[in-house]
Each structure stands twice: as C-alpha cells, then as structure tokens.
Scaffold this active site. Structure first.
Site, short mmCIF file in Angstrom:
data_model
loop_
_atom_site.label_atom_id
_atom_site.label_comp_id
_atom_site.label_asym_id
_atom_site.label_seq_id
_atom_site.Cartn_x
_atom_site.Cartn_y
_atom_site.Cartn_z
N LEU A 149 44.84 44.88 41.67
CA LEU A 149 44.99 44.11 40.44
C LEU A 149 43.73 44.17 39.59
CD1 LEU A 149 46.65 40.91 41.89
CD2 LEU A 149 47.72 42.50 40.31
N LYS A 205 41.92 38.90 47.87
CA LYS A 205 40.59 39.26 47.41
C LYS A 205 39.82 39.76 48.62
CE LYS A 205 37.76 36.22 44.90
NZ LYS A 205 37.68 35.34 43.77
N ASP A 215 31.07 29.47 36.36
CA ASP A 215 31.46 30.76 35.80
C ASP A 215 32.82 30.66 35.13
OD1 ASP A 215 31.08 33.35 35.07
OD2 ASP A 215 31.71 34.21 36.98
N VAL A 245 40.69 43.15 44.20
CA VAL A 245 41.77 42.18 44.40
C VAL A 245 43.09 42.95 44.42
CG1 VAL A 245 42.89 40.12 43.51
CG2 VAL A 245 40.47 40.46 43.11
N GLN A 296 39.05 44.25 39.86
CA GLN A 296 37.82 44.26 40.64
C GLN A 296 37.02 43.02 40.29
OE1 GLN A 296 36.87 46.96 42.69
NE2 GLN A 296 34.96 45.97 43.29
N GLY A 297 36.90 42.11 41.24
CA GLY A 297 36.12 40.91 40.96
C GLY A 297 34.70 41.10 41.44
N GLY A 298 33.90 40.08 41.28
CA GLY A 298 32.53 40.17 41.70
C GLY A 298 32.42 40.35 43.21
N PHE A 299 33.34 39.76 43.93
CA PHE A 299 33.37 39.85 45.38
C PHE A 299 33.73 41.24 45.87
CE2 PHE A 299 34.06 35.22 46.15
CZ PHE A 299 33.19 35.11 47.19
N GLY A 300 34.67 41.84 45.15
CA GLY A 300 35.25 43.10 45.60
C GLY A 300 36.62 43.23 44.96
#
Ligand SMILES: *[C@@H]1O[C@H](CO)[C@@H](O)[C@H](O)[C@H]1NC(C)=O
Ligand SMILES: *[C@@H]1O[C@H](CO)[C@@H](O)[C@H](O)[C@H]1NC(C)=O
Ligand SMILES: *[C@@H]1O[C@H](CO)[C@@H](O)[C@H](O)[C@H]1NC(C)=O
Ligand SMILES: *[C@@H]1O[C@H](CO)[C@@H](O)[C@H](O)[C@H]1NC(C)=O
Ligand SMILES: *[C@@H]1O[C@H](CO)[C@@H](O)[C@H](O)[C@H]1NC(C)=O
Ligand SMILES: *[C@@H]1O[C@H](CO)[C@@H](O)[C@H](O)[C@H]1NC(C)=O
Ligand SMILES: *[C@@H]1O[C@H](CO)[C@@H](O)[C@H](O)[C@H]1NC(C)=O
Ligand SMILES: *[C@@H]1O[C@H](CO)[C@@H](O)[C@H](O)[C@H]1NC(C)=O
Length: 817
Positions: free
Chosen positions: A509, A531, A628, A517, A511-515
């Site tokens: 879906l 996630k 954020d 999704v 790319q978040g800051g974590f990695g």
C-alpha cells in the site's frame, strides 16, 4: 453480564419469528404479539426483545438485550417485580393501547400504563438504540423504554434530575443477579452547585464521581481508560442529565449498576460477542463514599489507606488506630478567626497546605473568582476551610466538614487546606528535607510498580482476548521471550504471509517511516493493513512492545485500530484495520478525487481529527502527543470518517507535564511548530499547530509545501496575507466554494489561523478548538500573525521541503511513569 440458561439460549436460537414467517420483525401490535419464547430483533440486529430466564432461577421475564448469543447484557426488564413462573407469557398491545405482559391466565403482570385515548391501535417498535417505542395511531411516541431506566445505562439514555421538582430518573440495581426486582442501590446525577454523579445505597451516598468540569468527571481515576462520550448537560429548563454516545466507534459500550452497588463500564467489539470490563466505580476501597470520615483522606496506595489531612488528628484515636475511620479527624490548631474571636492573641494570617491530584470533597460551593482571587476570597471568609481552582469549573470552596477526599493517581485537582500559621511553619521545616527525598524515592517506586502492574493488567485484559482469537497456541513464536509474548495480541507470521500473499509487491500500500505497509485479508475474511518494520529499524523490541500495548488500549472512532502484532525472529509487524479510502492526502491533493470531498465531508474530517486529538490529549488520560499529525497520517474509512494513524513518534506525557524537550526533532517540516522545529520543545500545543496546518490544507485543498517556492513562502503566509486583505474566500478550494456553507468554512479558516500562532500560548487547546469548530464557542479572538509567514523566518527553505530524516519513525519512548 449474565448468562442465560442453556435452555433459553437454544430456544432463542431455534425460534425465529414463529408468528411472522422468516423476516426480521421489529414491531409488536395487538395482532402481531409474541409468546414465550419468541423474540423480535431491531432492524439493524443490534438488540433483541423477548422472554428470558436468569441463571439460578426458572422465572421468566420480558426484556431487551444486546443481540448476542454467548453473553446476555440485559438493558431493560419489563415485569421485574412480577416474574412469570412458567412459559405461558405473552407480550402484546392491549385494547387500550398499552404494552402488556400477560401470563397464561391473562393476568396483567406489567403494563406501560399510559392513559392516552389516541393510543388505541398503537404499535411498539424495537429500535437499534435498544429503545422500545410505543406509538399511538397517529405515530406519536407515547412511551419509551429508554425513558424508564432499569439497571443499565446505554447510549441515548438520559439519567436526569429536575432541579425544581427534584424528580430523578436513576438506574436501579437488581436485588441479585438472578432477581431483577428493585435492589438497594441507585445511580443518578446530583446537580446541586456543580453536577456530580452519585451511587446511593438507599438514601446514603455510596460513591461519588467528583465535580463535572464540562468535559470530565474530575474525581474519577481512570488512568488509561476512557469515559469519553460521557456528557452532563444542563438543558436550562431545570433538568440536568447524563448521557453518553459512541457513534461509529466500532465498539458497543454499556454501564451496568450491579446488585453490589458498583457501576461497571463494559465494551464489546461490534464484530465479536465478548464483553470486556473497562472500568468500575470500585477499583479500590477509597472509592467508597466517606471511607475516612470528615477531614480524613484516602489513598489506596497507602497502608493504612486513611490518614488525617495535614494539621488534623484523629477524633477518636483508639477507634482510628483500630481501622474504624468513620469518626474522622479534627483540627489541631484553631484557625485565626477562632483565635481572634476569643481575643487571645493578635494572630498571624492562616495559610494553605497544597494537596495534589485530589478528588475534592463533597459539597463544594462555587464562586466566580479568578484563580488568584480564589485564595484571597477563602482567607477573607472565616467559614472557608479549603479551596481549589480547577480550569473548567473555576473557584471551589468549602465551609462544612470536608468529606470523601481521595488521592488519585494522575487526574484530580489541587486542593488547598486552610491551616493555622504555626502548622504551616512546622510543615515547611519538614517539607524541605523529607518531601523532596521521600516523594522522589517512593514516587519512583510507586510509579514503577503501578506501571508494571497496569501494563500486566492491560496486557492480560486485551492480550488474552486477542491472542485467543488470532494466534495458534500450538505454534510458539521462536526466539522471543515467551512471557512477553503472552501479554500481546499476537498474529502468527505464516498467517500474515498468507494474508498478504507473501508480502507481494502488488499488495504493497505504501512505504511508511517504519517500513512497507501491505494490504491483506485474514482467513476469517477481515481486511487488514500490515506494517512491516524494516529490519534496519533501530527501534528496540521493548519499545515496540510497549507501543503495541499502549496503542491497543486506545479506543476511539477517530483513531486507527490496532488489531494485533507479530514478532517472530527478526520480524516485527503491526496489524491495523484496513482503511479502503487510503490516506487523506491521496484524495485531498488529487484534482479528480478531491471532488468526493464535499464540504460536509471535509467538515466531518476536520471535526473527527479534532476529536481524535482531543482524545489523545485529554480524554484517554494518557496524554499522548502525536508529534506527526499530517494529511498522510489521516486515514479514511469506507464512509470517509477520518482516523489518526501512525503513533510511531507519539510521546506519553505525565499528568503534570506540559512540555518536553528532545534533541532529536522528528516529524515533518511544514507541520512542525516553530518551538519544536527549532528548539525541540513539544507539547499539546505543537500538535495543535500541526492540526491548524492540516485544517488550512483541507479547506484550501493545497499542500502546505506547494508554497515553498512562491512569494508567500507557506500556506500560512498566504492565508495570513488574505486575512489581512479581508479576502479569505480566495483561500477556499474551488470545488467546495459554491457550497452554501461559506460562513462555516470561514470560521474553520479562522480557527486554523489561531492554531498556527507563533507562540504556543496564543494557540487554543484542542478542546477549545473543537468547541470553536462546532460553534459551541461563539466568539473567536482575532489571530495574530502566524508562524512561518515571512521569508526565511528562521528555517532554511531548501531543506524544509525534505522529510526530516529518512528513518523518521524510529523513536517511540514510553516513559516508565
Ligand atoms: C442478531 O440476531 C439475528 C437473528 O437472531 C442473527 O441472525 C444475527 O447474526 C445477530 N446479529 C449479531 C450481530 O449478533
Ligand atoms: C404460578 O403462579 C400461580 C400464582 O400466581 C400459581 O397458581 C401456579 O400454580 C404457578 N405455577 C407454577 C407452575 O408454579
Ligand atoms: C398505572 O397508573 C395508575 C395511575 O396513573 C396507577 O394507579 C396504577 O397503579 C398503575 N398501574 C401499574 C400496573 O403500574
Ligand atoms: C383500529 O383499527 C381498526 C382496523 O384497522 C379500525 O377498524 C378501527 O376503527 C381502529 N380504531 C380506532 C379507534 O381508530
Ligand atoms: C447499604 O445499606 C444497608 C442499610 O443501610 C446496609 O445494611 C448495607 O451494608 C449497605 N451496603 C453497603 C455495600 O454498604
Ligand atoms: C466506629 O467509631 C465510631 C465513633 O468514631 C463509633 O460510633 C462506631 O460505633 C464505631 N464502629 C465500630 C464498628 O466499631
Ligand atoms: C475559644 O472560645 C471557645 C468558647 O468560648 C472555646 O470553646 C475554645 O476552646 C476557645 N479557643 C481557644 C483557642 O482558646
Ligand atoms: C462566608 O461564607 C458563608 C457561608 O457560605 C456565607 O454565608 C457568608 O456570607 C460568607 N461571608 C462573607 C463575608 O463572604
């Protein structure tokens, strides 16, 4: 929650609308009545009405309960004083138009008992709110079950007191769990001076909520848990009532007054059947009204729990030491007034001792004095023996006995007790040394212990539930501490791999800051978003788990819901409910898709984000600063309701903490307040700033960052310019401009500007913001010049376009508090 007898359950299951064939019928008339054991179901299938038995009794009752099979949560009982002793009962509409419960011999066991001639040919409908409404032949409601409270408190119900007639609508406890007839406890609202919720045993108070400050019950120590949705309203016509509402939250909530006099709040995920206990009015012994007598004060973390207020001593020392605290305490040194009255000495002025985090005593009187005057006013009046100033209530003071004082763990007010000057001095001497050392040591230990037990408790509450649901106990997670695992809602890695087709690119879906999704679908059919933490993430396992436990406890319709997590080997994943409409920025800044966001929808989104934020800051009692907030962190569900997501950077504040500093500024430039971006100081007000930027983006349909290369430098600069020119209409997105809501839109822009003020103190709090948006607060002060309106006002433009750091979601500190 009571289990129905096995027989009742199976009967309920097997018997489907015997009379009317197979369609779900929600209405009773004189010809369409129901016989034991038939039931009717409300149209949305939320509630059932029919016959039931209680454990330990063969009596039959007519009642309304949540439409679940496993556990029966009864919200209303008709014939609670006159049960049926066999299964010959009938629920029907009588000739005079009343709802009646009849036994086999046609005796009336219960009747709605309205005398209204137009009620002939009436009908009774069970609604999805659990309300059984009797309408006369003209369709006018003449009787409603929710207006006749039983022992349960459900949304849309009103528990009220009329201040003139003193007529009360209260919850009444059952005699026992197998006998719904009238027990000795009632729960209601006492509007005198400042409204409070009470539970009474007969006529004696048994529990007290503490004063209502307009938003919360100040004496309720709920720590992690919410009573949000609860509201006390003065209708200005002499009635004060309590209601609560949880629209669209994904959970059902109900309060039940037990036969033991305890009000229990329970919640149930709409998708499953188990009720969870959320909060009760008897979390500890101190909650019992007046446990420590007059001038005594109760702290459940002390042993013994009762002690006298400073400057006071037990009235009957022997009784007191024996643990019979009802006698209470008396003042050691007379106050100035009394001493001068006797003409003994030219006395020194009294002082006040401060107690923090207190549930303030009963019988508060209210004055409109400001904070500084409150103290002076108390000193001037000889009968004033304590005062407290609480934002939202104002100045409270007491003259009689101080009763039912409790030390709370995190909420509560500062209470100032009047003492003679000499007491004050003694106290100060001790203060300096003892208090500093002792509180630091004991406080740290207590907090550490509390946190530890709370965490365990919460994990057990929720963890067990979800683990039972999602994880396969035969496949232990490898390599991870087993004890920890059991505290978490876990989902098996293989299950997630299957759900996401082995984390296939096609299911990604974003790319978040974590990695990355991924989208997935569990075998049960539930849509999820997964996630997956990149292995490079520096976030430790401990912090990750803390975050999961904390976030899983947050329940609000405007926060994305965490379904579970997965920790196996190197893999760390968070599983959320899936949001079909993606994030707000995907629609808002897309020239085509933004058309679906008409003003009504945008307003709903603004309001929803505000309410979600309010919950984080205030109602959840955790005080979470999101840090954020931005369009891409707002997800939209199928009905375009907003849900705040990404708590990767959220910080938890202590109850007395207003701001914190960090050396690592993480967040997104453009949404960051000046004090945070430049000095690393963040607070509720820095979230308000981000909210203001977001609000302006929603109204204008333009990205804040799209202005960086224009003359105004930022959206805020542009908005400010238009404000000064009195030309705010230009800011409004063309696709909503035609709407006839211009005034509302302009109001939102105004609020947006107030949120982005340069100085944190000039920005309103989130509760004020929500009030302003919903027009509950009519007067809006004019904004001053917002932050970042001038070219190069401190931030380098070129770098401000970039995200702060690539691995931006890498710290999540849950303080051991
Ligand atoms: C409500 O009851 C109906 C009929 O008894 C049943 O088919 C349905 O699954 C129930 N719904 C829920 C949410 O329990
Ligand atoms: C039920 O109660 C009635 C009196 O109200 C009594 O006459 C009858 O025998 C009772 N029936 C049973 C089955 O106990
Ligand atoms: C119905 O109301 C009347 C007065 O309005 C009262 O006298 C009577 O006892 C009531 N009956 C029941 C069954 O509640
Ligand atoms: C009640 O309904 C019946 C049949 O619909 C009708 O004949 C009768 O006149 C009605 N009674 C009143 C008082 O309206
Ligand atoms: C409630 O009041 C009754 C009568 O005054 C008393 O016997 C009983 O112990 C009380 N219950 C509780 C839980 O305090
Ligand atoms: C508790 O103390 C009060 C006086 O302070 C006395 O009247 C009462 O009888 C005592 N109760 C018990 C149970 O000893
Ligand atoms: C003041 O006078 C009252 C009655 O005259 C007496 O009860 C009280 O103890 C006196 N207080 C002091 C401090 O002398
Ligand atoms: C002091 O408080 C009492 C009790 O409420 C009140 O009757 C009296 O008017 C007050 N006196 C002054 C000087 O405010």
């Amino acid at each position: 929650m009571r289990r129905p007898s096995k027989k009742a359950v199976s009967l309920l299951l097997t018997c489907f609308w015997f009379v009317f064939g197979c369609s779900a019928i929600d209405t009773i008339t004189s010809t369409h009545f129901i016989k034991d054991p038939e039931t009717i179901v409300s149209s949305g299938r939320v509630f059932k009405l029919g016959f039931f038995s209680l454990d330990g009794s063969s009596n039959r009752y007519v009642g309304i309960w949540y439409n679940t099979t496993s556990l029966l949560t009864i919200i209303w009982v008709a014939n609670k004083d006159r049960p049926l002793n066999d299964s010959s009962g009938v629920l029907t509409i009588s000739e005079d138009g009343n709802i009646q419960v009849l036994n086999g011999r046609k005796e009336i066991l219960w009747s709605s008992n309205v005398s209204n001639p137009a009620a002939v040919n009436s009908s009774a409908q069970l609604q999805d709110s659990g309300n059984l409404v009797l309408r006369d032949k003209n369709g006018v409601s003449v009787w409603e079950s929710l207006q006749n409270p039983s022992h349960s408190f459900v949304p849309q119900m009103k528990i009220s007191t009329n201040t003139r007639t003193r007529v009360r609508k209260v919850l009444t406890s059952w005699k026992s769990s197998s006998d719904p007839s009238m027990g000795s406890f009632t729960a209601g609202v006492e509007p005198l001076n400042i409204p409070q919720v009470f539970i009474w045993n007969g006529s004696r108070p048994y529990w007290r909520s503490g004063p209502w400050d307009g938003q919360i019950l100040t004496g309720v120590d709920v720590k992690w848990i919410t009573l949000d949705g609860l509201n006390i309203v003065d209708d200005k016509e002499g009635t004060v009532y309590v209601t609560f509402a949880h629209p669209e939250s994904g959970f059902f909530y109900a309060y039940v007054l037990t036969p033991e006099g305890i009000l229990v709040e329970t919640s149930r995920d709409k998708r499953n059947e188990d009720w969870e206990r959320v909060w009760t009015t008897k979390e500890n012994e101190c909650e019992i009204y007046g446990k420590c007598g007059p001038f005594g004060h109760c702290n459940s973390r002390d042993s013994p729990i009762c002690s006298c207020l400073k400057g006071y001593e037990p009235k009957h020392t022997q009784e007191w030491n024996r643990g019979n605290w009802t006698g209470g305490c008396v003042r050691k040194t007379p106050l100035q007034c009394e001493r001068t009255k006797n003409g003994s000495e030219e006395a020194k002025v009294d002082g006040f001792l401060k107690l923090t985090n207190m549930k303030v005593p009963d019988f508060a009187e209210q004055s409109y004095a400001l904070e500084d005057d409150c103290r002076q006013q108390c000193l001037r009046n000889c009968s004033c023996i304590a005062y407290s100033y609480y934002t939202g209530i104002g100045c409270m003071w007491w003259s009689g006995d101080l009763i039912d004082i409790q030390k709370l763990s995190s909420t509560g007010a500062n209470l100032f007790i009047r003492v003679a000057h000499s007491e004050l001095k003694q106290d100060r001497k001790r203060d300096a040394r003892v208090i500093v050392i002792v509180t630091v040591i004991i406080g740290t230990i207590a907090i550490a212990l509390c946190t530890y037990f709370l965490r365990r408790w919460i994990a057990r509450q929720r963890g067990n539930l979800l683990i039972g649901k999602f994880s396969d106990p035969s496949v232990p997670g490898d390599g991870v501490n087993q004890v920890k695992l059991e505290e978490l809602p876990l989902i098996d890695f293989n299950k997630l791999a299957t759900a996401t087709n082995n984390f296939h690119e096609a299911n990604k879906l974003g790319q978040g800051g974590f990695g990355p999704v991924y989208r997935g679908k569990l075998a049960e059919g539930q849509d999820i978003a997964v996630k997956r933490l990149s292995r490079a993430s520096t976030q430790g396992l401990e912090e990750f788990m803390n975050e999961v436990v904390v976030i899983s406890k947050l329940q609000h319709r405007n926060l994305v819901r965490l379904i579970g997590c997965c920790i196996e080997g190197d893999e760390k994943m968070l599983i959320y409910e899936f949001m079909p409409n993606k994030s707000l920025d995907a629609s808002l800044f897309d020239p085509v898709k933004r058309q679906i966001l008409d003003w009504r929808t945008r307003f709903k989104i603004i309001e929803g984000i505000g309410r979600g934020l309010l919950y984080l800051h205030r109602d959840s009692r955790l005080r979470i600063i999101h840090r954020d907030l931005k369009a891409s962190n707002i997800l939209l569900d199928e009905d375009l309701n907003p849900k705040i997501s990404d708590f990767g950077m959220a910080r938890i504040f202590g109850s007395n903490q207003d701001q914190a500093n960090t050396k690592r500024v993480v967040g997104t430039y453009g949404y960051m307040s000046p004090e945070y971006a430049m000095e690393g100081r963040f607070s509720e007000k820095s979230d308000v700033f981000s909210f203001g930027v977001l609000l302006l983006e929603i109204v204008s349909g333009r990205k804040n960052s799209s202005f960086y290369h224009e003359e105004y430098f930022t959206l805020l600069g542009y908005a400010w310019k238009l404000w000064k020119e009195d030309n705010m209409k230009t800011l409004i997105d063309g696709s909503i401009l035609e709407a006839c809501f211009q005034e509302e839109i302009l109001r939102c822009i105004h609020v947006g500007l107030l949120c982005v003020q340069e100085l944190a103190k000039d920005r309103p709090s989130v509760s004020t913001v929500v009030g302003m948006i919903c027009s509950e607060i009519a007067h809006l002060p004019p904004p001053k010049q917002p932050a970042f309106t001038e070219m190069r006002s401190g931030i380098d433009i070129e770098s401000s376009d970039k995200k702060c750091s690539l691995n931006k979601v890498s710290i999540t500190m849950i303080e051991g508090r």
